[in-house]
Design an enzyme around this catalytic site. Structure first.
Site, PDB file in Angstrom:
ATOM      1  N   GLU A 274       0.877  -1.031   0.024  1.00  0.00           N
ATOM      2  CA  GLU A 274      -0.305  -0.183  -0.028  1.00  0.00           C
ATOM      3  C   GLU A 274       0.878   1.261  -0.349  1.00  0.00           C
ATOM      4  O   GLU A 274       0.728   1.825   1.028  1.00  0.00           O
ATOM      5  CB  GLU A 274      -0.963   0.010   1.254  1.00  0.00           C
ATOM      6  CG  GLU A 274      -1.827  -1.428   1.679  1.00  0.00           C
ATOM      7  CD  GLU A 274      -1.932  -0.990   2.203  1.00  0.00           C
ATOM      8  OE1 GLU A 274      -2.228  -0.283   3.368  1.00  0.00           O
ATOM      9  OE2 GLU A 274      -2.919  -2.058   3.028  1.00  0.00           O
ATOM     10  N   GLY A 276       1.928   4.898  -0.411  1.00  0.00           N
ATOM     11  CA  GLY A 276       1.495   6.246  -1.085  1.00  0.00           C
ATOM     12  C   GLY A 276       3.033   7.273  -0.976  1.00  0.00           C
ATOM     13  O   GLY A 276       3.014   7.364  -2.273  1.00  0.00           O
ATOM     14  N   CYS A 347      -1.796  34.125   9.318  1.00  0.00           N
ATOM     15  CA  CYS A 347      -1.279  34.422  10.969  1.00  0.00           C
ATOM     16  C   CYS A 347      -1.235  33.768  11.801  1.00  0.00           C
ATOM     17  O   CYS A 347      -1.908  33.529  12.951  1.00  0.00           O
ATOM     18  CB  CYS A 347      -2.341  35.622  11.596  1.00  0.00           C
ATOM     19  SG  CYS A 347      -2.874  37.001   9.708  1.00  0.00           S
TER      20      CYS A 347
HETATM   21  N1  LLP Z   1      -1.946   2.079   4.500  1.00  0.00           N
HETATM   22  C1  LLP Z   1      -1.890   2.789   5.447  1.00  0.00           C
HETATM   23  C2  LLP Z   1      -3.221   2.295   6.197  1.00  0.00           C
HETATM   24  C3  LLP Z   1      -1.621   4.014   5.863  1.00  0.00           C
HETATM   25  O1  LLP Z   1      -2.388   4.535   7.075  1.00  0.00           O
HETATM   26  C4  LLP Z   1      -0.808   4.467   5.369  1.00  0.00           C
HETATM   27  C5  LLP Z   1      -0.390   5.971   5.337  1.00  0.00           C
HETATM   28  C6  LLP Z   1      -0.562   4.323   4.000  1.00  0.00           C
HETATM   29  C7  LLP Z   1      -0.991   2.600   3.778  1.00  0.00           C
HETATM   30  C8  LLP Z   1       0.446   5.083   3.128  1.00  0.00           C
HETATM   31  O2  LLP Z   1       1.388   4.915   3.012  1.00  0.00           O
HETATM   32  P1  LLP Z   1       3.145   6.193   2.701  1.00  0.00           P
HETATM   33  O3  LLP Z   1       3.065   4.873   1.824  1.00  0.00           O
HETATM   34  O4  LLP Z   1       2.362   6.751   2.544  1.00  0.00           O
HETATM   35  O5  LLP Z   1       4.083   6.036   4.194  1.00  0.00           O
HETATM   36  N2  LLP Z   1       0.462  12.933   6.305  1.00  0.00           N
HETATM   37  C9  LLP Z   1       1.595  12.207   6.508  1.00  0.00           C
HETATM   38  C10 LLP Z   1       1.517  10.969   6.400  1.00  0.00           C
HETATM   39  C11 LLP Z   1       0.019  10.351   6.715  1.00  0.00           C
HETATM   40  C12 LLP Z   1       0.930   8.615   6.432  1.00  0.00           C
HETATM   41  C13 LLP Z   1      -0.934   8.161   7.443  1.00  0.00           C
HETATM   42  N3  LLP Z   1      -0.545   7.083   6.738  1.00  0.00           N
HETATM   43  C14 LLP Z   1       2.996  12.728   6.424  1.00  0.00           C
HETATM   44  O6  LLP Z   1       2.734  14.105   5.754  1.00  0.00           O
HETATM   45  O7  LLP Z   1       3.766  12.961   6.275  1.00  0.00           O
END
Ligand code: LLP
Length: 422
Positions: A274, A276, A347
């Site tokens: 998964e 991202g 602000c």
């Molecule tokens: N699968 C699940 C169940 C997740 O909760 C997440 C991310 C992913 C996959 C994908 O993770 P990645 O491959 O993108 O690391 N807003 C934060 C990141 C929050 C990630 C939340 N979950 C930031 O800007 O660093």
């Protein structure tokens, strides 16, 4: 290709288009994504995993614009979603529901029903209570729900505490010792079908070690389940592998992929991932323009460059102390660099994109904020009644708006006065 942009002479380009031309045409602040970069990241992951049978489920939360989702759907990607809204987006972008996994600790009955009717690949269940609800909803609809239990392996992903999810005190998943009981419950329900086993230990993980440790835990658990007569189709290892934002060494993708292949090569278990951030972070930039330069009045002061993008556009520096590269789009040869704090118009003193950046700046300069393709626009807000930025997708020498710049009428559309105020 580490980043989506490159410098040609003194100017930054994305694919065959110059960033000044894009700013001129679409205005700032502007999110710009490179189709070539996103495609290349997807390909790199696919190639690293070959010949292991796998399904990449792009984590929609990282960047959920329809144009980005369509790109991944066209590449054959599945999707990891965490809400009914994200599922609507996947369908809207032409994604295949049979390649969707549904994660998240708080799935509502309506969201579960929607996903059951569409026939998604798997529900990643995060608690016993959720399992009960899923069984009940599936029973009402007279369908069988495909299930993975998300285990929390209590592994330190060595990342920022807000994005670490695989430790005991995090709200995610169920403790490994309880997982077996949940699978027995699944076996006992006519409306549930055990499909896989799932975990996701955190985000922005820069070394394969913690992820491989989690994989070994899952394999141990899959063995215990098999001994209990519970056979699974897949292991879902979540996402979390990072990309460099600064001068970090890149994640050793091949090392991780090889470790997976070593362990799954001789089993019948399919692999689900998964990712991202890995797919989109460095494929996007935030373009912003300097509004004012406010140099320090004396030796103790700070130099502020006030730009037209703010914490409402990109909250990562404020929320996670995240470092994003910031560079002038056109370099000046004739200006001495100074240490600038790059701040927005919001602000709050927490409104900054970067501190202490050694840059040669002039008023009206365009700046690029790098690595903004993941968790950038999706975490933006209307704080200070600011309109959210536009998003464009670049493909070679073509560019298209994929999300219009918001207007104040968009913002006010859902509001009204109470009757006694009219
Ligand atoms: N699968 C699940 C169940 C997740 O909760 C997440 C991310 C992913 C996959 C994908 O993770 P990645 O491959 O993108 O690391 N807003 C934060 C990141 C929050 C990630 C939340 N979950 C930031 O800007 O660093």
């Amino acid at each position: 290709m580490q980043h989506a942009f490159e410098r040609r002479d003194d100017t930054l380009w994305i694919e065959q288009l110059s960033l000044p031309a894009l700013a001129e045409r679409f205005g700032t602040p502007l999110y710009v994504y490179s189709q070539a970069h996103l495609t290349q990241q997807f390909q790199a992951l696919t190639d690293a995993l070959k010949p292991q049978p796998h399904l990449i489920c792009y984590a929609v939360k990282a960047n959920s614009s329809l144009g980005v989702l369509r790109l991944f759907a066209d590449l054959g990607s599945g999707f990891d979603i965490v809400s009914g809204g994200e599922l609507e987006r996947v369908i809207g972008a032409g994604g295949d529901p049979e390649k969707v996994v549904f994660s998240g600790v708080g799935k509502s009955a309506a969201e579960i029903d929607f996903a059951l009717k569409l026939g998604i690949h798997c529900f990643n269940v995060e608690s016993e209570a959720e399992l009960d609800r899923l069984s009940e909803r599936a029973g009402r609809l007279q369908v069988r729900a495909p299930v993975s239990v998300r285990v929390n392996p209590n592994i330190d992903a060595q990342t920022h505490p807000y994005i670490s999810t695989g430790l005991r005190h995090n709200k995610f998943g169920v403790a490994q010792v309880h997982a077996l009981n949940l699978y027995r419950q699944i076996e006992n329900s006519p409306w549930l079908e055990a499909r896989g086993l799932d975990c996701h230990i955190g985000s922005l993980i820069m070394t394969p070690g913690p992820l491989i440790e989690a994989l070994d835990n899952l394999l141990g658990l899959a063995e215990s389940l098999a001994a209990d007569g519970i056979e699974l189709d897949h292991l879902d290892l979540g996402g979390g592998f990072g990309v460099p934002y600064h001068d970090e060494a890149p994640f050793e993708l091949q090392q991780y992929a090889d470790a997976i292949k070593d362990r799954l090569g001789n089993s019948n278990l399919k692999l689900v991932l998964e990712p991202g951030r890995f797919l989109v972070a460095n494929g996007g930039v935030l373009l912003t323009r300097v509004e004012y330069l406010k140099p320090a009045p004396d030796a103790d002061g700070r130099n502020f460059a006030v730009v037209d993008a703010a914490m409402n556009d990109l909250i990562r520096p404020t929320l996670y102390q995240a470092w994003h590269g910031i560079e002038p789009v056109v370099q000046h040869a004739d200006i001495a660099p100074l240490a600038w704090d790059i701040v927005g118009p919001v602000c709050e003193s927490g409104d900054f994109l970067g501190h202490d950046r050694q840059l040669a700046l002039a008023p009206d300069d365009l700046l690029v904020v790098a690595s903004a393709g993941a968790y950038g626009f999706v975490q933006s807000s209307n704080y200070n009644s600011r309109n959210r930025a536009a998003e464009v997708l670049v493909n070679g020498d073509q560019v298209s708006i994929i999300r219009q710049r918001e207007t104040i009428s968009d913002q006010l559309a859902l509001e009204q006065l109470a009757p006694w105020q009219r």
